[in-house]
Design a protein around this motif. Structure first.
Motif, short mmCIF file in Angstrom:
data_model
loop_
_atom_site.label_atom_id
_atom_site.label_comp_id
_atom_site.label_asym_id
_atom_site.label_seq_id
_atom_site.Cartn_x
_atom_site.Cartn_y
_atom_site.Cartn_z
N THR A 85 -31.45 -61.10 64.39
CA THR A 85 -31.45 -62.53 64.71
C THR A 85 -31.11 -62.76 66.17
O THR A 85 -30.18 -62.15 66.71
N LEU A 86 -31.85 -63.67 66.80
CA LEU A 86 -31.55 -64.17 68.14
C LEU A 86 -31.25 -65.65 68.01
O LEU A 86 -32.04 -66.40 67.42
N GLY A 87 -30.12 -66.08 68.55
CA GLY A 87 -29.75 -67.49 68.47
C GLY A 87 -28.84 -67.87 69.60
O GLY A 87 -28.72 -67.17 70.60
N GLY A 88 -28.18 -69.01 69.43
CA GLY A 88 -27.23 -69.49 70.42
C GLY A 88 -27.55 -70.88 70.91
O GLY A 88 -28.43 -71.57 70.38
N SER A 89 -26.82 -71.28 71.94
CA SER A 89 -26.98 -72.62 72.50
C SER A 89 -27.13 -72.55 74.01
O SER A 89 -26.70 -73.44 74.73
N GLY A 90 -27.76 -71.47 74.49
CA GLY A 90 -27.97 -71.28 75.92
C GLY A 90 -29.44 -71.29 76.27
O GLY A 90 -30.24 -71.96 75.62
N THR A 91 -29.80 -70.49 77.29
CA THR A 91 -31.18 -70.41 77.77
C THR A 91 -31.63 -68.97 77.80
O THR A 91 -30.94 -68.11 78.36
N ILE A 92 -32.81 -68.70 77.22
CA ILE A 92 -33.44 -67.38 77.25
C ILE A 92 -34.43 -67.39 78.40
O ILE A 92 -35.33 -68.24 78.44
N GLY A 93 -34.31 -66.46 79.35
CA GLY A 93 -35.16 -66.46 80.52
C GLY A 93 -36.49 -65.77 80.36
O GLY A 93 -37.49 -66.17 80.97
N GLY A 94 -36.56 -64.70 79.58
CA GLY A 94 -37.78 -63.89 79.48
C GLY A 94 -38.69 -64.29 78.35
O GLY A 94 -38.38 -65.18 77.55
N ASN A 95 -39.84 -63.64 78.29
CA ASN A 95 -40.78 -63.82 77.18
C ASN A 95 -40.17 -63.25 75.92
O ASN A 95 -39.55 -62.18 75.96
N ALA A 96 -40.34 -63.93 74.78
CA ALA A 96 -39.73 -63.49 73.54
C ALA A 96 -40.78 -63.19 72.48
O ALA A 96 -41.70 -63.98 72.26
N ILE A 97 -40.63 -62.03 71.84
CA ILE A 97 -41.46 -61.64 70.71
C ILE A 97 -40.53 -61.47 69.52
O ILE A 97 -39.66 -60.60 69.52
N ILE A 98 -40.70 -62.32 68.51
CA ILE A 98 -39.77 -62.38 67.39
C ILE A 98 -40.41 -61.75 66.16
O ILE A 98 -41.45 -62.20 65.68
N SER A 99 -39.77 -60.70 65.63
CA SER A 99 -40.16 -60.13 64.34
C SER A 99 -39.12 -60.49 63.28
O SER A 99 -39.40 -60.44 62.09
N GLY A 100 -37.93 -60.84 63.71
CA GLY A 100 -36.83 -61.21 62.82
C GLY A 100 -36.66 -62.71 62.76
O GLY A 100 -37.59 -63.44 62.45
N THR A 101 -35.45 -63.19 63.10
CA THR A 101 -35.11 -64.61 63.00
C THR A 101 -34.76 -65.19 64.35
O THR A 101 -34.05 -64.58 65.13
N LEU A 102 -35.26 -66.41 64.62
CA LEU A 102 -34.91 -67.20 65.79
C LEU A 102 -34.21 -68.45 65.30
O LEU A 102 -34.71 -69.13 64.38
N THR A 103 -33.05 -68.77 65.88
CA THR A 103 -32.30 -69.95 65.45
C THR A 103 -31.51 -70.52 66.62
O THR A 103 -31.03 -69.77 67.47
N ALA A 104 -31.40 -71.82 66.66
CA ALA A 104 -30.49 -72.46 67.61
C ALA A 104 -29.12 -72.52 66.96
O ALA A 104 -29.00 -72.61 65.74
N GLY A 105 -28.08 -72.44 67.75
CA GLY A 105 -26.74 -72.54 67.20
C GLY A 105 -26.08 -71.19 67.07
O GLY A 105 -26.59 -70.17 67.54
N ASN A 106 -24.94 -71.19 66.43
CA ASN A 106 -24.09 -70.01 66.43
C ASN A 106 -23.98 -69.34 65.08
O ASN A 106 -23.06 -68.56 64.85
N ALA A 107 -24.88 -69.62 64.17
CA ALA A 107 -24.85 -68.96 62.87
C ALA A 107 -26.26 -68.67 62.42
O ALA A 107 -27.19 -69.35 62.79
N ALA A 108 -26.41 -67.65 61.64
CA ALA A 108 -27.74 -67.27 61.16
C ALA A 108 -27.85 -67.37 59.65
O ALA A 108 -28.80 -66.90 59.07
N ALA A 109 -26.87 -67.96 59.01
CA ALA A 109 -26.91 -68.07 57.56
C ALA A 109 -26.80 -69.53 57.15
O ALA A 109 -26.21 -70.35 57.86
N ALA A 110 -27.38 -69.85 56.04
CA ALA A 110 -27.37 -71.23 55.55
C ALA A 110 -25.94 -71.74 55.41
O ALA A 110 -25.03 -71.00 55.03
N ASP A 111 -25.75 -73.00 55.72
CA ASP A 111 -24.49 -73.72 55.51
C ASP A 111 -23.32 -73.20 56.33
O ASP A 111 -22.18 -73.46 56.00
N THR A 112 -23.56 -72.48 57.41
CA THR A 112 -22.44 -71.99 58.21
C THR A 112 -22.47 -72.50 59.64
O THR A 112 -21.60 -72.16 60.42
N ASP A 113 -23.45 -73.33 60.00
CA ASP A 113 -23.55 -73.85 61.35
C ASP A 113 -23.66 -75.37 61.29
O ASP A 113 -24.24 -75.92 60.37
#
Length: 168
Positions: A85-113
């Motif tokens: 998982t790649l997430g957070g509340s900042g800025t990603i500078g490079g090109n992104a190729i996602i095979s997993g999970t992309l999420t805004a915020g600080n949690a990657a599981a339901a009901d925890t963010d």
């Protein structure tokens, strides 16, 4: 907790390896000389809290990497493996190729963010079949939802067709 390892090759390139158990964070990655890459391994969570500058790639091979600072100056490609998982509340500078999970915020599981986080993407964005876009929506307190901010896409490639959208 193993706080990570710096690995060098014979040409001077360095990898900052983020691994271990539990949750850990670093302030930033500042590498103004030579190529430095970030490699996130093992099923734990790492957070980069502040602005970072480095020229290499970012590889999220397992677990979660949260970018909470401005990584606009970290312009190498970002890859997220299936199950990671790649997430957070900042800025990603490079090109992104996602095979997993992309999420805004600080949690990657339901009901925890708490919804309302924004993750900005400055480069191209594409997803491999089976990738997940996880969004926390409609916070009852603030009325906000998570946001992936793509900015000006006129000169970038944005391909969202392979994302599976998951709403929490």
């Amino acid at each position: 907790l193993d706080l990570g390892v710096v690995r060098s090759d014979e040409y001077g390139a360095k990898d900052v390896i983020l691994q271990g158990t539990g949750t850990a964070s670093i302030d930033s990655v500042q590498a103004n000389i030579g190529e430095v890459s970030i490699v996130k391994e093992e099923n734990n969570t790492w957070t980069i809290r502040n602005d970072s500058v480095y020229s290499g790639t970012t590889s999220v091979n397992a677990g979660t990497l949260l970018i909470n600072g401005d990584n606009s100056a970290a312009t190498g490609n970002v890859t997220v493996a299936a199950g990671a998982t790649l997430g957070g509340s900042g800025t990603i500078g490079g090109n992104a190729i996602i095979s997993g999970t992309l999420t805004a915020g600080n949690a990657a599981a339901a009901d925890t963010d708490i919804p309302g986080s924004t993750l900005a993407m400055n480069g191209d964005l594409s997803a491999v079949s089976g990738a997940t876009w996880l969004v926390d929506i409609n916070n009852a307190i603030t009325g906000t939802s998570d946001l992936i901010a793509l900015g000006d896409i006129s000169s970038r490639t944005i391909d969202l067709t392979n994302f599976n959208l998951v709403l929490n």
